[in-house]
Enzyme design. Structure first.
Site, mmCIF file in Angstrom:
data_model
loop_
_atom_site.group_PDB
_atom_site.id
_atom_site.type_symbol
_atom_site.label_atom_id
_atom_site.label_comp_id
_atom_site.label_asym_id
_atom_site.label_seq_id
_atom_site.Cartn_x
_atom_site.Cartn_y
_atom_site.Cartn_z
ATOM 1 N N GLU A 184 -51.736 37.550 -1.101
ATOM 2 C CA GLU A 184 -53.078 37.445 -0.514
ATOM 3 C C GLU A 184 -53.738 36.092 -0.757
ATOM 4 O OE1 GLU A 184 -55.370 40.800 -1.880
ATOM 5 O OE2 GLU A 184 -54.608 42.061 -0.284
ATOM 6 N N GLU B 90 -49.805 46.656 2.365
ATOM 7 C CA GLU B 90 -50.504 47.551 1.448
ATOM 8 C C GLU B 90 -51.427 48.446 2.270
ATOM 9 O OE1 GLU B 90 -52.578 45.398 -1.620
ATOM 10 O OE2 GLU B 90 -50.892 44.049 -1.962
HETATM 11 C C1 GAL Z 1 -55.046 44.032 -2.829
HETATM 12 C C2 GAL Z 1 -54.051 43.341 -3.744
HETATM 13 C C3 GAL Z 1 -53.337 44.310 -4.655
HETATM 14 C C4 GAL Z 1 -54.332 45.256 -5.277
HETATM 15 C C5 GAL Z 1 -55.088 45.961 -4.189
HETATM 16 C C6 GAL Z 1 -56.061 46.990 -4.710
HETATM 17 O O1 GAL Z 1 -56.015 43.165 -2.351
HETATM 18 O O2 GAL Z 1 -53.081 42.637 -3.004
HETATM 19 O O3 GAL Z 1 -52.654 43.611 -5.650
HETATM 20 O O4 GAL Z 1 -55.189 44.538 -6.096
HETATM 21 O O5 GAL Z 1 -55.799 45.020 -3.451
HETATM 22 O O6 GAL Z 1 -56.725 47.619 -3.654
#
Ligand code: GAL
Length: 637
Positions: A144, A321
């Site tokens: 990110e 994710e």
């Molecule tokens: C994302 C990040 C992850 C985790 C997640 C939690 O932004 O890539 O590592 O922190 O959020 O929601």
């Protein structure tokens, strides 16, 4: 290619005894991908030059032998303490000049050459060791870019890098920087800001009042380039050792570097989708929408990014994710309405995703994200999302492969224009993202599917309607390509409003051949002011006074021009409310012979080739022209 599911896993967080069981359970749940490694630098290289990869070898083996494909992340978002001790000046500084210290993540400045070397080293070790590993089927660079406001740093190394870069932008006769050219382009005669040398130029923060917008824009471009270079350095190394596809996981509404430029070096674009987390502060949703969709997320925010990142990925994109339950970082963190995890997953597939990975496998009962749900609870029992994941798994067994479909409508998204708007919004809370999101939402309420295009696109032959709203800097060849294409084209407000260095051009914007139109004055309005249009809808927020003899398509109730048409182009002089945008877009769709379907509140559809999906984002059953859709349900036609 088949659609598939995956998860994000941190073997270093758990006893080795659990790895076998986890791998088996992942496969049983129908997952085929597992992303690992992206924060594990300290476990890979506990001290400089002392490498410990055996645990990672083993984890990859166990996961791979269980039948999973591994996405291996480079761990450069979390430099360990020894790296920071080695290069204390690698830490970024925020706009106030404060140090962004060790103790969380992303504590590095993209301009630091020593840190870049250190990253090259760890990435080389990983690529050499795992480039040919049969289980490593994809790579992820870093994690990110831009998260936690980290792509722009006001450090001393950033300043040095910026000055050196400006010399190359304003190259003089002997290939040395031409400071007079910079002064001219930036208009530095104003307020006696002229520089005598490139070394005099500081970063555009901590000035008494606003810094010169040209100066800020140049620094934004420099910072974006640094992200591109940082990413490219890793990609170049990985490619020396394998041809495994490489992805990065972008974010929702993070626009401060040019994703299309980063995407040029990658095989796959992916993004991290947290629909409930985003609702409050990223979407710009109305109070009513925040209430209506608090457990579902905004019905257009995910789709917007799916479509955008499909373009950034040149067709190949994933959700790296996916929110599976309550998160820990939003202002409010409710659990999703039952059904939504399945709906979000299918929505991603409907927009062309190859893979949807849930973040994360098991909730960590320690450290910053202990309140963040996973597919398993900390005690290993399944969390509520697991049932929905299993349902998607069984539905995927008879689903068709990914269809690469073109929409009839294209929206050009330009990160440079986003920067320009944010530097001079001219009115609180007006943004390029917001304008384009409003247009996107209006199109979706009309049941339409949308493609995004990079600002480099010049061939629009496949589209019936092309939108370049708010694109503040438009190169002449883009204007010409739009004027000569077969599509209907929507420009404005603010399209072509500035030259490349953020100055107002003369002749006045938008300066289009064969379109008699000029923006004579710009005004912005308080949020509660609505200027009614004749025939319904209103102008809000941003309103240009336009001159010219071409025909009006929209006027205010008092007869002032709001949109004019010439040939295939409409220039819109204001930001419209929902009803106004729907009216204008209906007019344009009719000209382009694109059929519309007015969607019920909170229901959206997506057409891709022969497939059609309907999504009910509301908490009630909704009657539609294709049948009744249960709350948080998906119809696949
Ligand atoms: C994302 C990040 C992850 C985790 C997640 C939690 O932004 O890539 O590592 O922190 O959020 O929601």
């Amino acid at each position: 290619m088949q659609r598939s599911l995956g998860t994000c896993y941190y073997p270093e967080h758990w006893d080795e005894d659990l790895w076998h069981q986890d791998a088996r359970q992942m496969v049983e749940a129908g997952l085929s991908w597992v992303r690992i490694g992206e924060f594990a630098w300290k476990r890979m290289e506990p001290d400089e030059g002392k490498f410990e990869f055996e645990w990672l070898d083993k984890a990859i083996d166990i996961l791979g032998q269980a039948g999973l494909k591994v996405v291996l992340g480079t761990p450069t978002a979390t430099p360990p303490k020894w790296v920071v001790d080695k290069y204390p000046d690698m830490l970024a500084r925020d706009e106030n000049g404060s140090l962004r210290k060790f103790g969380s993540r992303r504590h590095y400045c993209f301009s630091h050459m020593g840190y870049l070397e250190q990253c090259r080293d760890i990435v080389t070790r990983l690529a050499k060791r795992y480039g040919n590993n049969p289980y490593v089927a994809a790579w992820q660079t870093d994690n990110e870019y831009g998260c936690h406001n980290t792509s722009i740093s006001y450090s001393a190394v950033a300043r040095d890098g910026f000055c050196a870069w400006l010399r190359t932008v304003f190259r003089g006769k002997n290939n040395d920087g031409d400071i007079a050219a910079l002064n001219r382009a930036w208009g530095n005669v104003f307020w006696s800001m002229e520089y005598d040398s490139f070394e005099d130029i500081d970063l555009p923060n901590l000035t008494v009042t606003e810094a010169n917008p040209a100066h800020v824009l140049a620094f934004r471009r420099y910072s974006s380039k640094k992200v591109v270079e940082f990413n490219r350095a890793q990609v170049d190394i990985i490619r020396q050792y394998c041809d495994t596809p490489i992805a990065h996981n972008y974010m929702g509404r993070i626009t401060d570097f040019d994703h299309f430029e980063v995407g040029k070096d990658l095989d796959i674009a992916s993004w991290d989708s947290y629909p409930l987390g985003f609702l409050e502060d990223r979407v710009g949703a109305s109070k009513q929408e925040q209430i209506d969709f608090s457990l579902q997320g905004h019905p257009d925010f995910q789709a917007f990014h799916h479509d955008l990142y499909r373009a950034v990925g040149k067709g190949r994109w994933w959700v790296m994710e996916q929110q599976p339950g309550p998160v820990n970082w939003a202002p409010y963190n409710p659990a999703p309405l039952p059904g939504m995890v399945r709906l979000w997953t299918w929505e991603a597939f409907a927009h062309g995703a190859e893979v949807v990975c849930y973040f994360r496998w098991r909730q960590a009962p320690f450290a910053q994200e202990q309140m963040h749900a996973g597919l398993l609870r900390p005690d290993n029992a399944p969390a509520p999302a697991m049932t929905e994941v299993q349902q998607v798994t069984s539905e995927l067994s008879d689903a068709s492969d990914i269809i690469k479909a073109k929409a009839r409508i294209a929206l050009i998204f330009d990160y440079n224009s986003d920067a320009m708007w944010s530097i001079q919004p001219q009115g609180q809370s007006l943004s390029y993202f917001g304008l384009n999101f409003d247009i996107y939402c209006a199109l979706r309420r009309l049941g339409l599917s949308i493609d995004f295009l990079s600002p480099d696109t010049r061939d629009f032959a496949e589209y019936g309607l092309v939108i370049a709203a708010g694109m503040m800097h438009m190169p002449d060849d883009l204007k010409a390509a739009l004027a000569h294409c077969s599509a209907q084209v929507l420009l404005g407000p603010r399209s072509a409003a500035r030259d490349a260095h953020m100055a107002i051009p003369v002749p006045l914007p938008p300066d289009l051949k064969d379109f008699d139109i000029a923006v004579a004055q710009v005004q912005t309005l308080r949020p509660e002011i609505l200027i009614p249009l004749a025939g319904g809808g209103a102008v809000k927020g941003y309103f240009e006074l336009i001159e010219g003899d071409d025909e009006d398509v929209l006027t205010t109730a008092k007869g002032v021009s709001v949109a004019k048409i010439a040939h295939n182009m409409i220039y819109l002089a204001g930001w419209l409310d929902d009803a106004g945008f729907e009216r204008l877009l209906k007019i344009m769709c009719e000209k382009a012979k694109i059929g519309i379907v007015q969607m019920p509140y909170g229901v959206r559809r997506r057409r891709a080739g022969d497939e059609e999906f309907w999504f009910n984002y509301t908490a009630d059953a909704v009657d539609t022209s294709v049948g009744t859709i249960a709350p948080a349900d998906v119809l696949r036609l």
